[in-house]
Design a protein around this motif. Structure first.
Motif, PDB file in Angstrom:
ATOM      1  N   ILE A 243       0.819  -1.210   0.000  1.00 17.64           N
ATOM      2  CA  ILE A 243       0.000   0.000   0.000  1.00 17.64           C
ATOM      3  C   ILE A 243       0.859   1.268   0.000  1.00 17.64           C
ATOM      4  CG2 ILE A 243      -0.218   0.157   2.533  1.00 17.64           C
ATOM      5  CD1 ILE A 243      -3.113   1.110   2.048  1.00 17.64           C
ATOM      6  N   LEU A 244       2.059   1.196   0.612  1.00 17.06           N
ATOM      7  CA  LEU A 244       2.935   2.368   0.642  1.00 17.06           C
ATOM      8  C   LEU A 244       3.393   2.763  -0.756  1.00 17.06           C
ATOM      9  CD1 LEU A 244       5.327   2.164   3.734  1.00 17.06           C
ATOM     10  CD2 LEU A 244       3.908   4.084   3.030  1.00 17.06           C
ATOM     11  N   SER A 245       3.863   1.787  -1.525  1.00 18.23           N
ATOM     12  CA  SER A 245       4.310   2.079  -2.891  1.00 18.23           C
ATOM     13  C   SER A 245       3.159   2.587  -3.745  1.00 18.23           C
ATOM     14  CB  SER A 245       4.922   0.824  -3.521  1.00 18.23           C
ATOM     15  OG  SER A 245       6.093   0.446  -2.835  1.00 18.23           O
ATOM     16  N   GLN A 246       1.987   2.013  -3.542  1.00 13.88           N
ATOM     17  CA  GLN A 246       0.806   2.441  -4.294  1.00 13.88           C
ATOM     18  C   GLN A 246       0.454   3.892  -3.974  1.00 13.88           C
ATOM     19  OE1 GLN A 246      -2.628  -0.144  -3.769  1.00 13.88           O
ATOM     20  NE2 GLN A 246      -4.035   1.500  -4.284  1.00 13.88           N
ATOM     21  N   GLU A 247       0.462   4.242  -2.676  1.00 13.72           N
ATOM     22  CA  GLU A 247       0.144   5.611  -2.268  1.00 13.72           C
ATOM     23  C   GLU A 247       1.211   6.592  -2.739  1.00 13.72           C
ATOM     24  OE1 GLU A 247      -2.281   7.287  -0.562  1.00 13.72           O
ATOM     25  OE2 GLU A 247      -3.582   5.529  -0.649  1.00 13.72           O
ATOM     26  N   LEU A 248       2.477   6.149  -2.726  1.00 16.67           N
ATOM     27  CA  LEU A 248       3.552   7.032  -3.162  1.00 16.67           C
ATOM     28  C   LEU A 248       3.460   7.309  -4.659  1.00 16.67           C
ATOM     29  CD1 LEU A 248       6.038   8.672  -2.521  1.00 16.67           C
ATOM     30  CD2 LEU A 248       7.425   6.598  -2.676  1.00 16.67           C
ATOM     31  N   ARG A 249       3.120   6.286  -5.450  1.00 17.42           N
ATOM     32  CA  ARG A 249       2.936   6.509  -6.895  1.00 17.42           C
ATOM     33  C   ARG A 249       1.837   7.539  -7.132  1.00 17.42           C
ATOM     34  NH1 ARG A 249       3.821   0.846  -7.245  1.00 17.42           N
ATOM     35  NH2 ARG A 249       1.584   0.426  -7.215  1.00 17.42           N
ATOM     36  N   MET A 250       0.739   7.413  -6.375  1.00 21.11           N
ATOM     37  CA  MET A 250      -0.369   8.346  -6.523  1.00 21.11           C
ATOM     38  C   MET A 250       0.032   9.755  -6.093  1.00 21.11           C
ATOM     39  SD  MET A 250      -4.175   8.145  -4.775  1.00 21.11           S
ATOM     40  CE  MET A 250      -4.296   6.412  -5.281  1.00 21.11           C
ATOM     41  N   ALA A 251       0.781   9.855  -4.981  1.00 22.48           N
ATOM     42  CA  ALA A 251       1.207  11.158  -4.482  1.00 22.48           C
ATOM     43  C   ALA A 251       2.140  11.851  -5.473  1.00 22.48           C
ATOM     44  CB  ALA A 251       1.906  10.995  -3.129  1.00 22.48           C
TER      45      ALA A 251
ATOM     46  N   SER B  19       7.685   8.618   1.781  1.00 26.28           N
ATOM     47  CA  SER B  19       9.098   8.298   1.560  1.00 26.28           C
ATOM     48  C   SER B  19       9.796   8.017   2.886  1.00 26.28           C
ATOM     49  CB  SER B  19       9.803   9.454   0.836  1.00 26.28           C
ATOM     50  OG  SER B  19       9.273   9.641  -0.459  1.00 26.28           O
ATOM     51  N   LEU B  20       9.454   8.792   3.912  1.00 25.95           N
ATOM     52  CA  LEU B  20      10.013   8.570   5.240  1.00 25.95           C
ATOM     53  C   LEU B  20       9.611   7.195   5.777  1.00 25.95           C
ATOM     54  CD1 LEU B  20      11.484   9.571   7.781  1.00 25.95           C
ATOM     55  CD2 LEU B  20       9.350  10.689   8.480  1.00 25.95           C
ATOM     56  N   ALA B  21       8.352   6.827   5.572  1.00 30.92           N
ATOM     57  CA  ALA B  21       7.870   5.515   6.025  1.00 30.92           C
ATOM     58  C   ALA B  21       8.609   4.387   5.318  1.00 30.92           C
ATOM     59  CB  ALA B  21       6.361   5.403   5.783  1.00 30.92           C
ATOM     60  N   LEU B  22       8.805   4.520   4.001  1.00 25.07           N
ATOM     61  CA  LEU B  22       9.521   3.492   3.251  1.00 25.07           C
ATOM     62  C   LEU B  22      10.982   3.400   3.692  1.00 25.07           C
ATOM     63  CD1 LEU B  22       8.108   3.874  -0.367  1.00 25.07           C
ATOM     64  CD2 LEU B  22       8.004   1.840   1.067  1.00 25.07           C
ATOM     65  N   THR B  23      11.589   4.547   3.957  1.00 21.27           N
ATOM     66  CA  THR B  23      12.974   4.560   4.413  1.00 21.27           C
ATOM     67  C   THR B  23      13.114   3.803   5.727  1.00 21.27           C
ATOM     68  OG1 THR B  23      13.391   6.701   3.348  1.00 21.27           O
ATOM     69  CG2 THR B  23      14.907   6.048   5.094  1.00 21.27           C
ATOM     70  N   GLN B  24      12.171   4.023   6.631  1.00 23.67           N
ATOM     71  CA  GLN B  24      12.224   3.348   7.930  1.00 23.67           C
ATOM     72  C   GLN B  24      12.010   1.848   7.785  1.00 23.67           C
ATOM     73  OE1 GLN B  24       9.581   5.326  10.649  1.00 23.67           O
ATOM     74  NE2 GLN B  24      10.647   7.283  10.497  1.00 23.67           N
ATOM     75  N   ILE B  25      11.141   1.460   6.864  1.00 20.76           N
ATOM     76  CA  ILE B  25      10.903   0.030   6.630  1.00 20.76           C
ATOM     77  C   ILE B  25      12.168  -0.633   6.090  1.00 20.76           C
ATOM     78  CG2 ILE B  25       9.698  -1.601   5.115  1.00 20.76           C
ATOM     79  CD1 ILE B  25       7.186   0.067   5.490  1.00 20.76           C
ATOM     80  N   TYR B  26      12.860   0.040   5.138  1.00 21.98           N
ATOM     81  CA  TYR B  26      14.114  -0.494   4.601  1.00 21.98           C
ATOM     82  C   TYR B  26      15.163  -0.613   5.711  1.00 21.98           C
ATOM     83  CZ  TYR B  26      13.081  -0.516  -0.408  1.00 21.98           C
ATOM     84  OH  TYR B  26      12.586  -0.811  -1.646  1.00 21.98           O
ATOM     85  N   SER B  27      15.195   0.387   6.604  1.00 23.54           N
ATOM     86  CA  SER B  27      16.168   0.369   7.698  1.00 23.54           C
ATOM     87  C   SER B  27      15.901  -0.790   8.649  1.00 23.54           C
ATOM     88  CB  SER B  27      16.105   1.692   8.476  1.00 23.54           C
ATOM     89  OG  SER B  27      16.451   2.772   7.643  1.00 23.54           O
TER      90      SER B  27
ATOM     91  N   SER C   3      11.301   7.531  -4.421  1.00 23.43           N
ATOM     92  CA  SER C   3      10.296   8.201  -5.245  1.00 23.43           C
ATOM     93  C   SER C   3      10.403   7.749  -6.691  1.00 23.43           C
ATOM     94  CB  SER C   3      10.486   9.730  -5.138  1.00 23.43           C
ATOM     95  OG  SER C   3      10.328  10.148  -3.814  1.00 23.43           O
ATOM     96  N   LEU C   4      11.653   7.636  -7.173  1.00 28.87           N
ATOM     97  CA  LEU C   4      11.863   7.219  -8.554  1.00 28.87           C
ATOM     98  C   LEU C   4      11.345   5.817  -8.772  1.00 28.87           C
ATOM     99  CD1 LEU C   4      13.036   7.906 -11.307  1.00 28.87           C
ATOM    100  CD2 LEU C   4      15.238   7.020 -10.531  1.00 28.87           C
ATOM    101  N   THR C   5      11.601   4.917  -7.786  1.00 28.73           N
ATOM    102  CA  THR C   5      11.121   3.544  -7.896  1.00 28.73           C
ATOM    103  C   THR C   5       9.604   3.503  -7.984  1.00 28.73           C
ATOM    104  OG1 THR C   5      13.017   2.745  -6.653  1.00 28.73           O
ATOM    105  CG2 THR C   5      11.108   1.291  -6.767  1.00 28.73           C
ATOM    106  N   ALA C   6       8.950   4.285  -7.122  1.00 30.73           N
ATOM    107  CA  ALA C   6       7.498   4.312  -7.129  1.00 30.73           C
ATOM    108  C   ALA C   6       6.964   4.948  -8.404  1.00 30.73           C
ATOM    109  CB  ALA C   6       6.985   5.087  -5.905  1.00 30.73           C
ATOM    110  N   LEU C   7       7.668   5.988  -8.869  1.00 33.65           N
ATOM    111  CA  LEU C   7       7.218   6.702 -10.048  1.00 33.65           C
ATOM    112  C   LEU C   7       7.196   5.815 -11.292  1.00 33.65           C
ATOM    113  CD1 LEU C   7       6.388   9.558 -10.901  1.00 33.65           C
ATOM    114  CD2 LEU C   7       8.764  10.020 -11.455  1.00 33.65           C
ATOM    115  N   CYS C   8       8.120   4.866 -11.331  1.00 30.71           N
ATOM    116  CA  CYS C   8       8.185   3.969 -12.489  1.00 30.71           C
ATOM    117  C   CYS C   8       6.888   3.167 -12.644  1.00 30.71           C
ATOM    118  CB  CYS C   8       9.358   2.997 -12.357  1.00 30.71           C
ATOM    119  SG  CYS C   8      10.974   3.807 -12.505  1.00 30.71           S
ATOM    120  N   GLY C   9       6.132   3.074 -11.583  1.00 33.73           N
ATOM    121  CA  GLY C   9       4.916   2.284 -11.635  1.00 33.73           C
ATOM    122  C   GLY C   9       3.800   2.897 -12.439  1.00 33.73           C
ATOM    123  N   TYR C  10       3.878   4.223 -12.715  1.00 38.71           N
ATOM    124  CA  TYR C  10       2.772   4.793 -13.484  1.00 38.71           C
ATOM    125  C   TYR C  10       3.219   5.439 -14.779  1.00 38.71           C
ATOM    126  CZ  TYR C  10       3.624   9.698 -12.074  1.00 38.71           C
ATOM    127  OH  TYR C  10       4.144  10.950 -11.899  1.00 38.71           O
ATOM    128  N   HIS C  11       4.504   5.397 -15.089  1.00 40.17           N
ATOM    129  CA  HIS C  11       4.957   5.927 -16.388  1.00 40.17           C
ATOM    130  C   HIS C  11       4.743   4.879 -17.468  1.00 40.17           C
ATOM    131  CE1 HIS C  11       6.360   9.818 -15.556  1.00 40.17           C
ATOM    132  NE2 HIS C  11       7.287   9.445 -14.679  1.00 40.17           N
TER     133      HIS C  11
END
Length: 264
Positions: A202-210, A235-243, A256-264
């Motif tokens: 859901i995080l990646s989905q919301e980030l693509r939309m944002a 982005s902060l939430a995803l960073t913490q999850i990766y950490s 952001s770039l990773t998420a952005l690739c989902g809608y281009h």
């Protein structure tokens, strides 16, 4: 607006914008916040994107396709300067007449009625209460409070507060005391980490939309604070999850770039 942008082509809009807000600071409109902040997105080549955040938090970006970072910065400054000047008009200050017109417009765009304006438990009533609580302020000054409540609604926090039987007036009065800072962003990021654990992806989905909303709003010359804050919180939430996963934590821009690739 396009005509004004063309007129500003021959002047130093970056300096003009800074001088405008320094002048406002001297008049104590923003007594402790006189800095205009620019942010250029990392990019290996054009088109370049630049944002400018004004004292008080309002954010604007370049809406034209810019072939250099300097051009993007100037274009963002033009949009911010025009909005800053427009904000000084009497029609942009919250008055009784302004509140009446705004409530009528809100009623026309929803299923509510004018009677709802006197009932703080309704959305129209809460909006009416917020406007009355900020009588005399300009719309840019009012925008930060509105952005906080937009984020609380998007984040699901308003719904959670309603379930605890907090009235809308209590919620508005409470959050009116706070600014949108790192502490509030961190709390919202934690909420999204919990959502991600419940619904993976859901995080990646919301980030693509944002990111899509931010890009569309920037190209339309709109105020960007709400969309940009969403992007930074996610982005902060995803960073913490990766950490937490003990992997190399990518930067916000890489996420952001990773998420952005989902809608281009």
């Amino acid at each position: 607006m396009l005509l004004l942008l063309l007129l500003f082509n021959s002047v130093n809009v970056v300096s003009m914008l800074q001088e405008f807000w320094e002048s406002k600071q001297e008049r104590a409109a923003f007594p402790s916040e006189g800095v205009v902040i620019y942010e250029s997105l990392p990019s290996p080549g054009p088109p370049f994107v630049s944002y400018v955040t004004l004292p008080g938090g309002s954010c604007f970006g370049n809406f034209q396709c810019c072939l250099s970072r300097a051009e993007a910065r100037r274009d963002a400054a033009k949009v911010a300067l025009i909005n800053s000047l427009f904000n000084e008009l009497p029609s942009r200050r919250i008055t009784k007449e302004f509140i009446m017109e705004s409530v009528q417009e809100a009623v026309a765009s929803t299923s509510g009625t004018l009677d709802d304006a006197d009932d703080p438990s309704t959305s129209i009533g809460a909006y009416h209460y917020m406007l009355e609580s900020n009588m005399g302020k300009t719309m840019l000054e009012f925008q930060e409070l509105m952005t906080i409540f937009q984020l609380l609604h998007w984040n699901g926090s308003l719904k959670a507060l309603r379930e605890t039987k907090c009235s809308r007036q209590e919620v508005i009065s409470y959050y009116s005391q706070y600014s949108l800072d790192e502490k509030m962003r961190s709390h919202m990021a934690l909420d999204w980490i919990m959502k991600e654990r419940e619904s993976p992806g859901i995080l990646s989905q919301e980030l693509r939309m944002a990111l899509r909303e931010l890009e569309e709003a920037r190209k339309a010359g709109q105020e960007l604070r709400f969309y940009k804050e969403k992007k930074e919180i996610l982005s902060l939430a995803l960073t913490q999850i990766y950490s937490e996963s003990d992997t190399s934590s990518p930067s916000d821009d890489q996420l952001s770039l990773t998420a952005l690739c989902g809608y281009h």
